[in-house]
Design a protein around this motif. Sequence first.
Motif, PDB file in Angstrom:
ATOM      1  N   UNK A 548     -26.351 -12.837  12.116  1.00  0.00           N
ATOM      2  CA  UNK A 548     -27.334 -13.680  11.260  1.00  0.00           C
ATOM      3  C   UNK A 548     -26.641 -14.823  10.730  1.00  0.00           C
ATOM      4  N   UNK A 549     -25.346 -14.519  10.524  1.00  0.00           N
ATOM      5  CA  UNK A 549     -24.277 -15.615   9.829  1.00  0.00           C
ATOM      6  C   UNK A 549     -24.074 -16.864  10.974  1.00  0.00           C
ATOM      7  N   UNK A 550     -23.932 -16.221  12.300  1.00  0.00           N
ATOM      8  CA  UNK A 550     -23.678 -17.075  13.291  1.00  0.00           C
ATOM      9  C   UNK A 550     -25.005 -17.948  13.588  1.00  0.00           C
ATOM     10  N   UNK A 551     -26.335 -17.277  13.372  1.00  0.00           N
ATOM     11  CA  UNK A 551     -27.484 -18.221  13.658  1.00  0.00           C
ATOM     12  C   UNK A 551     -27.723 -18.995  12.517  1.00  0.00           C
ATOM     13  N   UNK A 552     -27.243 -18.770  11.175  1.00  0.00           N
ATOM     14  CA  UNK A 552     -27.196 -19.665   9.957  1.00  0.00           C
ATOM     15  C   UNK A 552     -26.584 -20.776  10.313  1.00  0.00           C
ATOM     16  N   UNK A 553     -25.056 -20.481  10.976  1.00  0.00           N
ATOM     17  CA  UNK A 553     -24.365 -21.557  11.187  1.00  0.00           C
ATOM     18  C   UNK A 553     -24.879 -22.855  12.079  1.00  0.00           C
ATOM     19  N   UNK A 554     -25.389 -22.224  13.162  1.00  0.00           N
ATOM     20  CA  UNK A 554     -25.874 -23.002  14.600  1.00  0.00           C
ATOM     21  C   UNK A 554     -27.324 -23.642  14.110  1.00  0.00           C
ATOM     22  N   UNK A 555     -28.224 -23.017  13.572  1.00  0.00           N
ATOM     23  CA  UNK A 555     -29.440 -23.292  13.391  1.00  0.00           C
ATOM     24  C   UNK A 555     -29.991 -23.948  11.952  1.00  0.00           C
ATOM     25  N   UNK A 557     -27.270 -25.174   9.613  1.00  0.00           N
ATOM     26  CA  UNK A 557     -25.995 -25.780   9.033  1.00  0.00           C
ATOM     27  C   UNK A 557     -25.220 -24.974   8.060  1.00  0.00           C
ATOM     28  N   UNK A 558     -25.459 -23.629   8.119  1.00  0.00           N
ATOM     29  CA  UNK A 558     -24.670 -22.771   7.427  1.00  0.00           C
ATOM     30  C   UNK A 558     -23.122 -22.720   7.522  1.00  0.00           C
ATOM     31  N   UNK A 559     -22.284 -22.056   6.820  1.00  0.00           N
ATOM     32  CA  UNK A 559     -20.865 -22.055   7.175  1.00  0.00           C
ATOM     33  C   UNK A 559     -20.674 -21.241   8.274  1.00  0.00           C
ATOM     34  N   UNK A 560     -19.542 -21.518   9.086  1.00  0.00           N
ATOM     35  CA  UNK A 560     -18.970 -21.022  10.251  1.00  0.00           C
ATOM     36  C   UNK A 560     -18.393 -19.550   9.773  1.00  0.00           C
TER      37      UNK A 560
END
Length: 794
Positions: A548-555, A557-560
């Motif tokens: 979910x952290x990765x999906x936040x990052x990709x979709x 604009x969350x932190x990597x």
Amino acid sequence: MKLSKLWYLLLVTGTLAIHACDSTPEAPRMSWTELDSLYYSAPGYDSLHPEQLAFALQKLAKERLDTYEAAALHPSDSSLSRVDSLYTLTEFYDGLAKVAMAASEYQKAQVQIEKYSNLYRNTVLISWGGANIHPYDRYAAAYEDSLQRQVPLSEAYQAQLELLAEEIPFTERHTLFYYLENSASIIQPHQNWQAQLTQLDTVDSLSGAQLDDLLAAYVTKQVYGSEEEFMVELVNQYRADHYEILDSLRIPVGDGLMLDAQVVIPKGVEGPVPTILEANPYVYDMDVPIFSYWGADRGFASITVFPRGVRLSDGEFAPFEKEAEDLPKAIDWISKQPWSDGQVAMYGGSYLGFSQWAAMKNPHPALKTIVPQVSVGIGIDYPYHNRVPMNYALRWINYVTNANLSDYDDFGNTPYWDSLYMTWYTSGASSRGLDTLDQAPDAIYQRWLDHPDYDSYWQDMVASTPEDFAAIDIPILTTTGFFDDDQMGALHYYGLHQRYGKPEVVDQHHLIIGPYDHGGGQSLQWNGEVGGIEIDQNAFINLITMVYDWCDYVMLDGPKPELLQDRVNHYVMQQGWQHLPSVAAITDSLTLYPEGFGKEEPGALTTTPANGFTMLKEDFAPDSLDKLTFDYLLHKPELLPYFLEEGLVWETAPLTEEVVLAGRPAFQLTFTPNVKDVDLKVYLMEVSPEGEMMKLSECLQRISYVQNREQRQLLEPGEAITVHLKNSFWISRKVKPGARLRVIVTVNSDPEWQKNYGSGKLVADETSADFVPIELIFDLERTQIRLPLAPTLE
């Protein structure tokens, strides 16, 4: 119970700190073993006067609590592994907490419950483990709250459960809900109160363990039995308040066929949201799976799409065959729904990892990222592993095709399947007949046997060509483990993308690989160990939340994610995380050469070539190595004689300095066969000074496919051949001074794998009539082992 210094200090300083300032004499010494062996007078039970029993239990609980507190200060010195110690601690905290509750010492109970929960989370016994303990904590809090606020205990407890539902971590919440809504059928039977009462009519005394069970049942009846209806209502209300659940959705995929789907959409989020998709053939019931709620808790629409023939989907399930065709259509449908913002991500492990690479065969523009975890490499590592087919495939086919829901009873019947494999192995029949031994010919199983080459049948199922990987234009996160059965599949897709992908896209493909097995590589490593081998605490990462952290990052604009400091992120066991720009950054290696026969006693592994020859034989008679599956990492010292009897064994002298391995070992073998084909298995082991082994890597290979997995090339009996076995398991581990490295070469003769008699015929059709004893003469001067070494980083 011997605990490490850390655990001893934890117990002494944390379990009962109250004693540190107590001026009363020191409690009598009490070992943990003695704790269970004490005896207590059994309380009487009169159904007309239950309050008398409650009073008697409270008195007994107070007496029992004293012994627990004494034992907490004086752990016994019997030997336990770290993992056993963790289990012991959780059992101890759990038992002490329930005894304290029965004694009405609710604050003491809460201290132990907190330790129990923290131990689960911080030692990673399981990522969401211990969720069932939380209601005990809230019941204890409710007791104190009811006294302070002068309200009924029931009212205070209901309020505490409502707070718990909101405050608990999302990965634990829905496991907790499962317990709450099924308490009558799950929790209470394990500690059946009525059975405990019946026991009181037949005994005069209770052992410490029996008293613990009685008190636990008493407390559990209060915690889970007092508010059963409210618990169910709470779960239902929470779901109604937080999610919109759409079930039995119909997704058209052509030819009039519809796929079944479920979606959980978060409430309270403005506008359409990105969607996370799992394409899942494993279905145990008709309920919404827990992972769908996880995605919604993180702000995504979380959809599960079921393949043809699974659950309520139309058609018949032909495993792996239709995903490349159907999933782009499903993604197109998802992207056009009113709850979707047009962005779709995919994630999941094993078959679900394969499904993502199948979707990349014809990628849809709405698909913005994939997170393939422990991915099945169809035709690469399953059902053929380096072109050796596994008999397990039939068991798995039954699992997913016996009905429209997964047949867990059949799949979980390990004694039946082990017996079936051995019956086939000793019968001399061809592998064609394995399904008939089970029940009847299976069309899928037979179809798989018909394709021993990595041909278009397999390649058409999934992204497989240079053009397929060059067309990828989305970020990807791949996860796997050193001990993952499908590591080779995960690295196969990863490697092809690194080789053929666009450089700017390849730069956004990250790899996480650590000391995880098949389950740990897609969630969180169970118990902090693999196959009985302790795993470093720093290696543990939650690959559920990572998704979910990765999906936040990709979709969004969350932190990597912080761990992804470079493209290759591998954990070096006994050292720590290392971040590399690519696999190609691993350039150094250690080359070892065998010396001596490797029979009767281990030969030597040295850094200089040695002359000589030795012979490896196989007669396919049942032997002691046939059950190695049950010793996952082959770590028992007593296995060495079996390896010497059935294989060739060489080992280094004790290391004088550390060796830090990182990557996939390569084995160059030169031998003269007397058969046209053979399946070889090579192990790389670490051997402790005490003789205990740990399997670091292995390579199983059908030799006729070493040069080209798409076309078989038979051996010439009597002619020497040199083969390079490179498709081994990746391992990253610091091997410390004093340890040895051991290499074992065997002919694969395991009942769980197809037998290759070496006649040159289609192996699926070979029988014992085609067999001649296999003899391979190894040329030691032209045999070597190359071990990749981790780069030294500043």
